[in-house]
Each structure stands twice: as C-alpha cells, then as structure tokens.
Design an enzyme around this catalytic site. Structure first.
Site, PDB file in Angstrom:
ATOM      1  CB  SER A   1      -0.632   0.037   1.229  1.00  0.00           C
ATOM      2  OG  SER A   1      -1.316   1.164   1.529  1.00  0.00           O
ATOM      3  N   GLY A   2       0.497   2.145  -0.916  1.00  0.00           N
ATOM      4  CA  GLY A   2       1.146   3.329  -0.958  1.00  0.00           C
ATOM      5  C   GLY A   2       1.044   4.391   0.257  1.00  0.00           C
ATOM      6  CG  LEU A   3      -2.409   5.381   3.673  1.00  0.00           C
ATOM      7  CD1 LEU A   3      -2.376   6.893   3.860  1.00  0.00           C
ATOM      8  CD2 LEU A   3      -4.105   5.155   4.186  1.00  0.00           C
TER       9      LEU A   3
ATOM     10  CG  ASP B   1      -0.974   7.817  -0.169  1.00  0.00           C
ATOM     11  OD1 ASP B   1      -0.114   7.485  -0.820  1.00  0.00           O
ATOM     12  OD2 ASP B   1      -2.207   7.477  -0.135  1.00  0.00           O
TER      13      ASP B   1
ATOM     14  CG  ASP C   1      -0.892   2.276  -4.051  1.00  0.00           C
ATOM     15  OD1 ASP C   1      -0.998   2.824  -5.061  1.00  0.00           O
ATOM     16  OD2 ASP C   1      -1.397   2.777  -3.036  1.00  0.00           O
TER      17      ASP C   1
ATOM     18  CG  ASP D   1       1.152   6.412  -5.292  1.00  0.00           C
ATOM     19  OD1 ASP D   1       0.270   5.785  -4.790  1.00  0.00           O
ATOM     20  OD2 ASP D   1       2.328   7.096  -4.902  1.00  0.00           O
TER      21      ASP D   1
ATOM     22  CD  GLU E   1      -3.987   6.283  -7.350  1.00  0.00           C
ATOM     23  OE1 GLU E   1      -3.502   5.422  -6.686  1.00  0.00           O
ATOM     24  OE2 GLU E   1      -4.273   7.379  -6.688  1.00  0.00           O
TER      25      GLU E   1
ATOM     26  CE  LYS F   1      -2.071   9.094  -3.767  1.00  0.00           C
ATOM     27  NZ  LYS F   1      -2.115   7.732  -3.671  1.00  0.00           N
TER      28      LYS F   1
ATOM     29  CG  ASN G   1      -5.658   8.221   0.748  1.00  0.00           C
ATOM     30  OD1 ASN G   1      -6.729   8.079   0.873  1.00  0.00           O
ATOM     31  ND2 ASN G   1      -4.660   7.239   0.598  1.00  0.00           N
ATOM     32  CB  SER G   2      -8.832   7.476  -3.103  1.00  0.00           C
ATOM     33  OG  SER G   2      -7.976   7.263  -4.049  1.00  0.00           O
TER      34      SER G   2
ATOM     35  NE  ARG H   1      -6.755   3.710  -6.433  1.00  0.00           N
ATOM     36  CZ  ARG H   1      -6.343   3.797  -5.404  1.00  0.00           C
ATOM     37  NH1 ARG H   1      -5.376   2.840  -4.950  1.00  0.00           N
ATOM     38  NH2 ARG H   1      -6.506   4.755  -4.351  1.00  0.00           N
TER      39      ARG H   1
ATOM     40  CG  HIS I   1     -10.569   3.224  -4.524  1.00  0.00           C
ATOM     41  ND1 HIS I   1     -11.189   2.457  -3.600  1.00  0.00           N
ATOM     42  CD2 HIS I   1      -9.539   3.913  -4.028  1.00  0.00           C
ATOM     43  CE1 HIS I   1     -10.439   2.751  -2.406  1.00  0.00           C
ATOM     44  NE2 HIS I   1      -9.504   3.552  -2.652  1.00  0.00           N
TER      45      HIS I   1
HETATM   46  C1  SPV Z   1      -3.382   2.614  -0.676  1.00  0.00           C
HETATM   47  O1  SPV Z   1      -3.483   1.620  -0.012  1.00  0.00           O
HETATM   48  O2  SPV Z   1      -2.522   3.488  -0.401  1.00  0.00           O
HETATM   49  C2  SPV Z   1      -4.648   2.704  -1.429  1.00  0.00           C
HETATM   50  C3  SPV Z   1      -5.857   2.244  -1.074  1.00  0.00           C
HETATM   51  O3  SPV Z   1      -4.110   3.334  -2.523  1.00  0.00           O
HETATM   52  S1  SPV Z   1      -6.621   3.825  -0.646  1.00  0.00           S
HETATM   53  O4  SPV Z   1      -5.954   4.328   0.492  1.00  0.00           O
HETATM   54  O5  SPV Z   1      -8.062   3.301  -0.294  1.00  0.00           O
HETATM   55  O6  SPV Z   1      -6.513   4.786  -1.789  1.00  0.00           O
HETATM   56 MG    MG Z   2      -2.558   4.456  -2.529  1.00  0.00          MG
END
Ligand code: SPV
Ligand code: MG
Length: 518
Positions: free
Chosen positions: A23-25, A35, A62, A64, A91, A97, A99-100, A135, A166
């Site tokens: 996971s990027g986060l 993130d 991930d 990004d 994505e 980026k 975070n979503s 994504r 997502h």
């Molecule tokens: C991550 O885990 O970094 C993701 C998923 O990209 S989210 O945080 O839900 O965007």
């Molecule tokens: Mg991410």
C-alpha cells in the site's frame, strides 16, 4: 492483505494470504511521510525489495499514478520485474497524487494518456507473468457509473490485466452497480475500506476477483505501538507491558535467525569464534568435609568468590568466553551467569572420563579441557594455547617442589625429554607414560589438569570416549587412563612444561594456599 515493509510482509505470508498489497498509504506512513508522493519512487522501490526478499507470495504494488508519464512507467515496470514484484496498480489521477479519501472531485488523468501509460507498462515487462492493474478513480471523483465503465473498458482494451474500481462511500452500491454493468468483461479488484460491512461472499457472488484489505496492518500496528509507548512513558515499568508484546525469540524467528546460525556452522571457520573451555566440575570433593555438604568443590568460596568463578575469570582473561561446565554433585549450585552447563547425573558412581563424555558434543573445534578445582596464572593458558599439536598437556616440571606431606594423588607423567631450564626452548616434548602406576623416579612432571585439543585432537578424544563406552571401561576411568589409551593407539600427546604458578584444591589446607595464590 496490506504490508508496508519486510516484517509486515512476512506476517501477511505466515497468516496464509496468497498475495500482498504494498500500500502506498501504508508505506508512506511507515516512512513518516504523507501519501502524496513525498517518498520518491526509488525509496518505495527499496522498501519493495525488502518485502520481496522477505516473502515468496506475489506482491501487487500500489504504484500511485506511475510516478510520471509513460516513460517513468516503463522504467518502474522494468525495475519491479528485476526485483521479483508480481504486479503494479496505477490510478488515473495526476502526479503528485492525493489519497482517495482526502477531499472531493480530485482531477482525473486524461483517459487516452492513461491508456498509453498502460500500454507502455505492458510493453516493458520482462516477466511474462507481471500484471498491470488499472485503477479507476471515477467514482472517487464523483463522475458516476458511466464514466467509470467507459474508463474501465478503455483500460482493459489498452492491455490492463485487471481493473481496480475504487469507491469511498459507506455502502457497496457503486461497486455492485459496476459489477452488474461490467458483465464479467475482465478481472475486477476492489478495496472495501469504507464499505467493509458488506460480507465478502456478496462480492464473490457479484464476480469480484480480488479484495484488498488495504491498510489494516498499518493501523493495527499504530494502535499497538501507541498503547505500549504511552503505557511505558506513564509507568516507567515493563511489568504490565511484557504480556502484550511478542517475545524477542519471536522476533528472531521472524527474522530467520535459525537459518543464519546454520549457515555460520557451514561457512565460518570455527577458530574465528575462539577456543572453548570444558570444565569438569561434577565431583563433590569429599575430602573437604562439611564445606562440600551443600555445594560441590568448584563452588567453594575463595576470598569472596566461588573457585569456579576464579577459574572462569582466568579463561575470560585469556580470551575464552565459551565455557561449558559439566556439573554433577549439587548441580543447581553451579549457576554462574556466563557459563553453559551439561550434567553428569551419575557422577557419584563414575569418574572423570565419563564426566568428560557428557560434554562430547562440545568437543568439536579447538578447546581446552580443565579440571574444575585448579587455579593457575594466565601465562600458563597462553603457553598452552600457543602450543602446536592436537593434544597437549600442561605439565609442571617443578612438581617435586610442591609440598606433598599428605601423600595426595598426583597425575605424574613421563616425557620424551626432561625439562631443561635456561636460555633455550625445550623443543617438542611428548608424553611417554602417565598414571598412578608410573614410578616417581621416572616422572618428568605432573600434569596440572589442563589440556588443549585441536579440532583433530577433540575428534580423537571423542572417538576414544566412544570406544571406552563400548568396551565398558568408561564409567570408572580417569582422564589419565584416557590419555594413556590414546598414546597406546599411536596418538602423539604433546607436553608444554611449566614451572609452578598453579595449584589445585583438594583439602581444607589448600584453601589457605588458594587465598595466598590470589
Ligand atoms: C493505498 O492503500 O495506498 C491505496 C488504497 O491506494 S486507498 O488508500 O484506499 O486509496
Ligand atoms: Mg495508495
């Protein structure tokens, strides 16, 4: 299942998951940054390398937005393939980026530009099994089902192995609507972080291929670390903390320390770890009467410290840290912190050779075998360690000067040449006879109870102990009997002459001597 470093990746694998979401986060948070592409992509790559080295299951990264345009994407994909990563998810947003789950209406990438990035990635993979997951962030940005479908189909056509749809609403409605309209047009991945209440079985029935639990190891560890840190800060004590944390042993196991120990045995020269001392301390020392009622002779106090501790200190000073003590009588009393122990539990009916045999597995590389009731000056140990030969005994040439009013038993020894005092070395000297039947007038010295074995010497001693055990002579044999058997077999037993500066503790009078000696 999410992981963000080598350790969490191992934990995901050991839990039985068949894939890891890098996971990027989580990786960003674990590095202490946001993130928002604050960590460079090569910094992320380093983390991924640790994760990949630590595990065997596939890792989906991930990625990004792909860290730039199609060209950056090409390079990333090649690097990921080199590191054994199974796939990348990119994505359709803009670099850097966000975070979503932060903000609304995040701008999306141009669809055609993003398709070019997917194609460039697919054309760059050097591992035919490498996967690119596209994504779609259209739901996240508030565009709705139609735009989501349009993009999903375009990305699939551009070569994406799967699409990740997502959604950040608290129900699975967007996802379920997509699944129905998508009509199994390709594998679909989802991230039910906000709509976690929907049972996984419903996603299965709807045709979802993979579910990502995206950040839960990170969030679990934040809570655990916070709780333990706060508690320790408050209590300044580990008493209530220990039960909430894993053992250090567990940490070593996760790190794979067993494998390293095994490799060290295979690859490290044994001499690097230094010689070992095996100390025979199983006997009571009955001559010392009430002094040894509750403790063995080696634990008798000599000026405030047990005799054995003095002996261990001399070995330590001589550079020997690996010390094995064979215990027997009142063995629980032999409890110095820095020693390993093995036990001769039938010490009452056996002799020195049987006690030594209890330490058989420790007679591996170069080692010193010592009686447990002797004291000697450090230079004697140095001399013995420097001596060449597979089995070498320290022999006191001045034995006759040692008082022997009480007719104590001595390990007298006859040698190939007598001790010559003076300017020159004695040259190589070997033992030609040893033991209680040796007449005093043919003795050249007294063995002080200290012997050096090379790796080969240790092997010869082990073999002889085994043969003594087989022919039934082991139980009652002394070490001098063992030496004589080896000699008769043709084994050279070397001798290093020393001149006094040692003593053994046999009876009460010796204790006064020992005080003086120290
Ligand atoms: C991550 O885990 O970094 C993701 C998923 O990209 S989210 O945080 O839900 O965007
Ligand atoms: Mg991410």
């Amino acid at each position: 299942m999410e992981a963000h470093d080598g350790l969490s990746a191992k934990i995901v694998e050991e839990s039985g998951f068949n894939g890891i979401w890098a996971s990027g986060l989580s990786m960003s948070a674990a590095m202490g940054v946001r993130d928002n592409n604050e960590a460079s992509w090569t910094q992320v790559l380093e983390v991924l390398e640790f994760m990949s080295d630590a595990t065997d299951i596939p890792i989906l990264v991930d990625g990004d937005t792909g860290y730039g345009n199609f060209n950056n994407m090409r390079r990333v994909v090649r690097k990921l393939c080199q590191r054994g990563i199974a796939g990348i998810c990119i994505e359709d947003k803009l670099f850097p980026k966000t975070n979503s789950f932060i903000g609304e209406n995040q701008p999306l990438a141009d669809m055609d530009e993003f398709c070019g990035k997917i194609k460039a990635g697919k054309d760059s993979q050097t591992d035919p099994d490498f996967s690119i997951v596209a994504r779609v962030e259209a739901f996240i940005s508030g565009w709705g089902l139609e735009e989501t479908l349009r993009r999903a189909h375009a990305y699939r056509e551009a070569g994406a192995d799967a699409v990740l749809i997502h959604s950040k609403i608290r129900s699975a409605d967007e996802i379920m609507a997509f699944m129905e309209a998508w009509n199994n047009a390709g594998p679909v991945v989802i991230v039910p972080t906000t709509y976690y209440a929907t049972p996984t079985e419903e996603f299965r029935r709807a045709g979802v291929s993979a579910v990502i639990w995206a950040n839960h190891n990170l969030r679990a560890s934040i809570r655990a670390m916070r709780e333990v840190s706060r508690q320790l800060q408050r209590d300044e004590s580990l008493v209530d903390v220990e039960k909430f944390v894993v053992s250090v042993r567990d940490v070593f196991e996760l790190a794979g320390n067993d494998e390293l120990a095994e490799a060290e045995r295979r690859y490290l020269p044994t001499t690097l770890s230094g010689p070992r001392a095996v100390i025979l301390a199983a006997s009571r020392g009955i001559e010392l009467g009430t002094l040894t009622e509750n403790r063995p002779k080696c634990m008798i106090d000599v000026r405030g410290q047990p005799l054995l501790q003095r002996l261990v200190a001399t070995f330590n000073e001589g550079g020997i840290r690996d010390i094995v003590v064979v215990r027997g009588y009142r063995k629980k009393m032999v409890n110095l912190p820095s020693i390993k122990t093995v036990d001769n539990d039938i010490h009452a009916t056996t002799g020195e050779a049987a006690t030594l045999a209890c330490a058989n597995e420790h007679l591996q590389a170069e080692c010193i075998v010592s009686y447990g009731d002797i004291l000697f000056r450090l230079h004697i140990l140095d001399q013995l360690l420097a001596a060449k030969g597979d089995i070498v005994l320290a022999v006191d040439a001045l034995w006759q000067e040692r008082g022997n009013d009480n007719g104590r038993a001595r390990d007298l020894i006859a040698c190939s040449s007598p001790f010559r005092s003076g300017y020159h070395d004695n040259g190589p000297v070997s033992m030609v006879g040893i033991g209680p039947t040796l007449p005093e007038d043919s003795a050249d010295g007294e063995w002080i109870g200290l012997m050096k074995l090379s790796a080969d010497g240790a092997e010869a001693v082990r073999a002889e102990l085994t043969s003594m055990s087989e022919d039934g002579s082991l139980g009652s044999a002394s070490l001098t009997a063992l030496m004589d058997r080896l000699r008769l077999r043709g084994q050279t037993i070397g001798v290093v002459y020393i001149t006094g500066r040692w003593m053994d503790v046999d009876e009460v009078a010796d204790l006064a001597e020992a005080q003086k000696f120290l």
